[in-house]
Write a protein that holds these residues in place. Structure first.
Motif, short mmCIF file in Angstrom:
data_model
loop_
_atom_site.label_atom_id
_atom_site.label_comp_id
_atom_site.label_asym_id
_atom_site.label_seq_id
_atom_site.Cartn_x
_atom_site.Cartn_y
_atom_site.Cartn_z
N VAL A 173 1.06 -1.13 -0.07
CA VAL A 173 0.11 0.06 -0.03
C VAL A 173 0.86 1.19 0.02
CG1 VAL A 173 -1.90 1.30 1.01
CG2 VAL A 173 -1.62 -1.10 1.35
N LEU A 174 0.63 2.26 -0.88
CA LEU A 174 1.43 3.33 -1.03
C LEU A 174 0.55 4.58 -0.43
CD1 LEU A 174 2.68 2.51 -4.72
CD2 LEU A 174 3.66 1.98 -2.57
N TYR A 175 1.24 5.39 -0.05
CA TYR A 175 0.78 6.79 0.75
C TYR A 175 1.36 7.99 0.24
CZ TYR A 175 -1.44 3.28 3.89
OH TYR A 175 -2.03 2.21 4.48
N LYS A 176 0.98 9.11 0.62
CA LYS A 176 1.44 10.38 0.68
C LYS A 176 0.98 11.15 1.82
CE LYS A 176 -1.91 13.20 -2.02
NZ LYS A 176 -2.26 14.08 -3.17
N PRO A 177 1.91 11.75 2.25
CA PRO A 177 1.40 12.64 3.37
C PRO A 177 0.41 13.58 3.08
CG PRO A 177 3.96 12.66 3.03
CD PRO A 177 3.18 12.24 2.00
N LYS A 178 -0.33 14.01 4.20
CA LYS A 178 -1.21 15.11 4.16
C LYS A 178 -0.55 16.37 4.20
CE LYS A 178 -5.32 12.50 5.65
NZ LYS A 178 -6.37 12.12 6.76
N LYS A 179 -1.43 17.53 4.18
CA LYS A 179 -0.71 18.71 3.94
C LYS A 179 0.44 19.38 4.77
CE LYS A 179 -4.99 21.22 2.25
NZ LYS A 179 -5.74 22.37 2.46
N ASN A 180 0.28 19.03 6.21
CA ASN A 180 1.54 19.28 6.91
C ASN A 180 2.40 18.04 7.15
OD1 ASN A 180 0.47 22.07 7.48
ND2 ASN A 180 -0.97 21.27 9.05
N TYR A 181 3.13 17.78 6.23
CA TYR A 181 4.03 16.65 6.26
C TYR A 181 5.45 16.71 6.63
CZ TYR A 181 5.03 18.13 1.46
OH TYR A 181 5.30 19.02 0.43
N PRO A 213 12.06 11.42 1.51
CA PRO A 213 11.71 11.60 2.67
C PRO A 213 10.15 11.15 2.89
CG PRO A 213 13.42 13.06 2.09
CD PRO A 213 12.88 12.50 1.01
N PHE A 214 9.38 11.11 1.65
CA PHE A 214 8.00 11.18 1.73
C PHE A 214 7.40 9.72 1.10
CE2 PHE A 214 9.02 15.85 1.20
CZ PHE A 214 8.84 15.94 2.61
N SER A 215 8.36 8.70 0.85
CA SER A 215 7.94 7.58 0.10
C SER A 215 7.38 6.43 1.18
CB SER A 215 9.18 7.10 -0.57
OG SER A 215 9.47 7.87 -1.37
N TYR A 216 6.24 6.84 1.66
CA TYR A 216 5.66 5.89 2.85
C TYR A 216 4.87 4.91 2.05
CZ TYR A 216 6.81 9.54 6.19
OH TYR A 216 7.20 10.31 7.17
N HIS A 217 4.92 3.60 2.70
CA HIS A 217 4.39 2.36 2.33
C HIS A 217 4.23 1.37 3.36
CE1 HIS A 217 8.73 1.82 2.11
NE2 HIS A 217 8.66 0.64 2.34
N ALA A 218 3.51 0.47 3.39
CA ALA A 218 2.66 -0.61 4.05
C ALA A 218 2.39 -1.67 3.39
CB ALA A 218 1.82 -0.08 5.01
N VAL A 219 2.38 -2.70 4.09
CA VAL A 219 2.26 -4.10 3.74
C VAL A 219 0.60 -4.52 4.33
CG1 VAL A 219 2.57 -6.54 3.33
CG2 VAL A 219 4.18 -4.88 3.03
N LYS A 220 -0.19 -4.96 3.60
CA LYS A 220 -1.50 -5.33 4.30
C LYS A 220 -1.41 -6.80 4.93
CE LYS A 220 -5.22 -3.11 1.65
NZ LYS A 220 -6.49 -3.41 0.95
N LYS A 221 -2.03 -7.10 6.10
CA LYS A 221 -2.04 -8.23 6.83
C LYS A 221 -2.16 -9.40 5.91
CE LYS A 221 -2.60 -10.20 11.49
NZ LYS A 221 -3.29 -10.05 12.64
N PHE A 222 -1.22 -10.49 6.13
CA PHE A 222 -1.20 -11.64 5.01
C PHE A 222 -2.27 -12.62 5.94
CE2 PHE A 222 1.30 -15.59 3.26
CZ PHE A 222 0.30 -15.46 2.17
N LEU A 223 -3.28 -12.91 5.36
CA LEU A 223 -4.22 -14.07 5.87
C LEU A 223 -4.58 -15.02 4.91
CD1 LEU A 223 -6.16 -11.55 7.89
CD2 LEU A 223 -4.59 -13.19 8.76
N PRO A 224 -3.93 -16.00 4.57
CA PRO A 224 -4.19 -17.04 3.43
C PRO A 224 -5.07 -17.87 3.61
CG PRO A 224 -2.03 -17.44 4.44
CD PRO A 224 -2.37 -15.97 5.10
N SER A 225 -5.98 -18.28 2.90
CA SER A 225 -7.05 -19.31 3.25
C SER A 225 -6.60 -20.56 3.29
CB SER A 225 -8.16 -19.03 2.29
OG SER A 225 -7.64 -19.14 0.71
#
Length: 249
Positions: A173-181, A213-225
């Motif tokens: 998941v890719l993000y960008k900072p909001k206004k006051n970043y 400095p603003f390349s924010y990212h995350a990984v969604k929880k992996f819940l395989p069936s």
């Protein structure tokens, strides 16, 4: 190594390259990882890693033809230059870093639990760039909250070795900072970020992005069936000191 047929990420300093590795090559590395089955650490609630610089990493490459081949292709100054060139015009904020007259070390690597490099072939008075990389296998429960990577990194890459259904998580998941970043920490509150794009694991798909400095990212929880695992390669090209970024809006 050039990034052909790349697709620009939405308002994020990077690109997606489909079929960066072919399916057969990915499957071969997965077989090698399963056969080796010896890792350096277990982190992020479900991620097993083999990290560049460890004894395990050397042993893995000695017994893994396809992984060794890929590592050799990445661990070159020319590869860094080609990837950097491909990313030079994708950033809407036009970030630049002020590194000139650098050398490339094939042996330097960053410590996984700290900011500094190993001392081998290290000189803090010079600009030295190196490849950091790990081969990873994640299991049920793996996740990563929003963050930016360490300040010594110039660009990052992620290569998926197998596909994961979107409903099972494990997506980037890719993000960008909001206004006051301007004063956001390395691990900001998600309320201070806006989601840009979600990238699902697909066999052979690669993501390359500048580690600004603003390349924010995350990984969604992996819940395989099923008893499915998430196989991937994560790497970066890093400087032997903090990168000084310049923003030209």
């Amino acid at each position: 190594m050039k990034l052909k047929k790349r697709k620009k990420l939405h308002n994020f300093p990077g690109v997606i390259v489909e079929k960066f590795l072919n399916k057969n090559f990915c499957n071969k590395i997965i077989v090698e990882l399963n056969r080796f089955n010896n890792f350096d650490d277990f982190v992020m609630s479900g991620r097993n890693r083999i990290n560049k610089g460890s004894n395990n990493f050397q042993k893995f490459l000695e017994n893994s033809k396809f992984a060794k081949n890929l590592f050799k292709k990445f661990n070159k100054k020319k590869t860094f230059q080609n990837i950097e060139k491909s990313l030079s015009k994708v950033d809407d904020f036009n970030f630049n870093y002020n590194v000139k007259n650098y050398s490339f070390s094939k042996t330097n690597y960053g410590l996984q639990k700290g900011m500094r490099l190993v001392k081998k072939n290290y000189n803090s008075k010079k600009n030295v760039i190196n490849l950091d990389v790990d081969f990873s296998v994640s299991e049920k429960g793996y996740c990563r909250g929003p963050h930016k990577d360490r300040e010594s990194r110039i660009l990052n890459f992620l290569i998926y070795l197998n596909s994961i259904p979107k409903k099972e998580g494990g997506s980037l998941v890719l993000y960008k900072p909001k206004k006051n970043y301007s004063k956001l920490s390395r691990f900001p509150l998600i309320s201070n970020l806006s989601k840009l794009e979600t990238v699902t694991p697909v066999t052979g798909r690669a993501i390359f992005f500048k580690s600004t400095p603003f390349s924010y990212h995350a990984v969604k929880k992996f819940l395989p069936s099923k008893k499915r695992k998430r196989y991937f390669i994560y790497g970066s090209f890093s400087l032997n000191k903090k990168v000084s970024w310049q923003v030209n809006v």
